[in-house]
Scaffold this active site. Structure first.
Site, PDB file in Angstrom:
ATOM      1  N   ASP A   1      -8.401 -25.331  24.524  1.00  0.00           N
ATOM      2  CA  ASP A   1      -9.435 -25.771  25.458  1.00  0.00           C
ATOM      3  C   ASP A   1      -8.751 -26.662  26.494  1.00  0.00           C
ATOM      4  O   ASP A   1      -8.331 -26.178  27.570  1.00  0.00           O
ATOM      5  CB  ASP A   1     -10.537 -26.504  24.654  1.00  0.00           C
TER       6      ASP A   1
ATOM      7  N   GLU B   1      -9.860 -24.977  17.415  1.00  0.00           N
ATOM      8  CA  GLU B   1      -9.773 -25.267  18.850  1.00  0.00           C
ATOM      9  C   GLU B   1      -9.026 -26.573  19.085  1.00  0.00           C
ATOM     10  O   GLU B   1      -9.350 -27.607  18.468  1.00  0.00           O
ATOM     11  CB  GLU B   1     -11.213 -25.345  19.393  1.00  0.00           C
TER      12      GLU B   1
ATOM     13  N   LYS C   1     -17.261 -30.021  15.013  1.00  0.00           N
ATOM     14  CA  LYS C   1     -16.271 -30.959  15.530  1.00  0.00           C
ATOM     15  C   LYS C   1     -15.556 -31.587  14.344  1.00  0.00           C
ATOM     16  O   LYS C   1     -16.203 -31.937  13.342  1.00  0.00           O
ATOM     17  CB  LYS C   1     -16.979 -32.046  16.359  1.00  0.00           C
TER      18      LYS C   1
ATOM     19  N   LYS D   1     -13.710 -22.956  30.499  1.00  0.00           N
ATOM     20  CA  LYS D   1     -14.734 -23.806  31.116  1.00  0.00           C
ATOM     21  C   LYS D   1     -14.418 -23.848  32.605  1.00  0.00           C
ATOM     22  O   LYS D   1     -13.329 -24.296  32.989  1.00  0.00           O
ATOM     23  CB  LYS D   1     -14.660 -25.236  30.569  1.00  0.00           C
TER      24      LYS D   1
ATOM     25  N   ASP E   1     -13.398 -27.599  16.129  1.00  0.00           N
ATOM     26  CA  ASP E   1     -12.822 -28.131  17.373  1.00  0.00           C
ATOM     27  C   ASP E   1     -12.357 -29.566  17.143  1.00  0.00           C
ATOM     28  O   ASP E   1     -13.163 -30.431  16.800  1.00  0.00           O
ATOM     29  CB  ASP E   1     -13.879 -28.087  18.487  1.00  0.00           C
TER      30      ASP E   1
ATOM     31  N   GLY F   1     -18.506 -25.299  26.738  1.00  0.00           N
ATOM     32  CA  GLY F   1     -19.593 -26.039  27.370  1.00  0.00           C
ATOM     33  C   GLY F   1     -19.213 -27.493  27.527  1.00  0.00           C
ATOM     34  O   GLY F   1     -18.308 -27.986  26.840  1.00  0.00           O
TER      35      GLY F   1
ATOM     36  N   SER G   1     -22.309 -26.109  19.236  1.00  0.00           N
ATOM     37  CA  SER G   1     -21.272 -27.070  18.879  1.00  0.00           C
ATOM     38  C   SER G   1     -21.935 -28.239  18.161  1.00  0.00           C
ATOM     39  O   SER G   1     -22.805 -28.900  18.730  1.00  0.00           O
ATOM     40  CB  SER G   1     -20.574 -27.520  20.167  1.00  0.00           C
TER      41      SER G   1
ATOM     42  N   LYS H   1     -19.914 -24.137  15.503  1.00  0.00           N
ATOM     43  CA  LYS H   1     -18.636 -24.831  15.714  1.00  0.00           C
ATOM     44  C   LYS H   1     -18.795 -26.263  15.220  1.00  0.00           C
ATOM     45  O   LYS H   1     -19.722 -26.959  15.633  1.00  0.00           O
ATOM     46  CB  LYS H   1     -18.285 -24.793  17.204  1.00  0.00           C
TER      47      LYS H   1
END
Ligand code: OSB
Ligand code: MG
Length: 370
Positions: free
Chosen positions: A239, A214, A164, A263, A189, A291, A136, A162
């Protein structure tokens, strides 16, 4: 077994680099560790994934410690033949506080499995001994800085990137990564940073063949996610919204997501996480392991979970060095783009007690009432 002692330990660990998301910048972690000791003298460890401030979800680390101390542990004293499956039912009277509950359940499960000699992965139903690793990547200062970060991770062997995203950091970073690195497995995400009114902007991402987007919208916005899904080609993954197996079933039934991030902390523990996995599998919805910037302790648990059959996409399960200069367990390393699932009893990792001592900021010991 019965609980004889619970230790709540706060440790402070700086991250190797600041991690910026739409909700804030994490520079270090203030982590709550839970150690349970049974009447037979067996110990087990749990890691609470709540961050310092209530920005990702309502929970935060000091609140979690208070809830564990004042409301959760008192409900476990005197529970006869305590095993992990008995933890959530014993705590069910307390509303919410899933990350706090998950940490306590994880510690009990570790102790239970260390007592019987069974590895966590085997207990959960793992079908592989290594899992592909993703990473990430936080919001960067600039596009060139982002490309440098991604280049480094790809050189290390990560199998999926991934990015952000947040308002103002959407199309440019994704386009730049696609142009520079080509057809790599790529996803984004948003950590709930957008509204349904941003559908037009998010739709521009359809041009980049992302694996998924996400949590574009708020935690509570299941209906809005379903509406957004009808406007996008890119699959929506949830998520923050997926707080239980029931929430997963509801989201899938509504058409709010086609992929689920699991998660254990967010759903109240490893056993509920397995139920989320099972509900998604029954609906043909692939899952992957998220995570929360865990230490080697939480990572060991995540890897055991990620070895279940319906974890069809690489998770945010990265090597120790992506987070820490020195982990609190033996370091997890990337091997040909994969992370090995621990095979020893319980979590299958050993804590570095000397290092733990150096980074501990406080310890609270709880014992049963006389
Ligand atoms: O949304 O997945 C998230 C870290 C903290 C809080 C929320 C998230 C994250 C990450 C990091 O993306 C994943 C990791 O632990 O590597
Ligand atoms: Mg996320």
């Amino acid at each position: 077994m019965e609980l004889a002692q619970v230790e709540l330990r706060r440790v402070h660990l700086p991250l190797v680099a600041p991690f910026r998301t739409s909700f804030g910048t994490e520079r270090d972690r203030d982590i709550l560790l839970v150690k349970v000791t049974t009447d037979q003298g067996v110990s087990g460890w749990g890691e609470c994934v709540a961050i310092a401030e209530p920005l990702y979800s309502a929970e935060y680390v000091s609140g979690a410690q208070e809830v564990i101390r004042d409301f959760l542990v008192p409900r476990l004293w005197g529970v006869r033949e305590l095993t992990a499956p008995r933890v959530a039912p014993a705590l069910a009277g307390v509303k919410g506080h899933r990350m706090a509950k998950a940490a306590l359940e994880m510690a009990v499960l570790d102790a239970q499995l260390r007592a019987t000699g069974e590895p966590l992965a085997e207990y959960l139903g793992a079908v592989r001994d290594a899992v592909p690793a993703g990473v990430s990547v936080g919001i960067a200062e600039s596009v060139p800085a982002l490309l440098d970060a991604v280049a480094g991770y790809l050189a290390e062997g990560y199998r999926r990137i991934k990015l952000k995203i947040e308002p103002g950091w959407v199309v440019a970073p994704v386009r730049a990564v696609r142009e520079r690195f080509g057809d790599i497995p790529l996803q984004v995400d948003a950590n709930a940073a957008f509204g349904l009114a941003d559908a037009g902007l998010l739709r521009q991402l359809d041009a980049f063949d992302l694996l998924l987007i996400e949590q574009p919208l708020a935690e509570e916005d299941l209906r809005e996610h379903a509406a957004l899904a009808r406007l996008l080609r890119t699959p929506i993954c949830l998520d923050e919204s997926i707080t239980s197996a029931k929430a997963a079933a509801d989201a899938i039934a509504l058409g709010a997501c086609r992929v689920v991030n699991i998660k254990p902390g967010r759903v109240g523990g490893l056993l509920e996480a397995r139920r989320v996995h099972d509900v998604c599998a029954a609906n043909g919805v692939p899952v992957w392991c998220g995570g929360m910037l865990e230490t080697g302790l939480g990572r060991a648990a995540n890897l055991a979970l990620a070895a279940l059959p319906n974890f069809a996409l690489p998770g945010d399960v990265s090597a120790s060095r992506r987070y820490w200069r020195r982990d609190i367990t033996e370091p997890f390393v990337l091997e040909d783009g994969h992370m090995r699932v621990p095979g020893g009893p319980g979590l299958g990792v050993r804590l570095d007690e000397a290092w733990l001592g150096e980074i501990t900021s406080s310890v609270q010991r709880l014992t049963p009432p006389a």
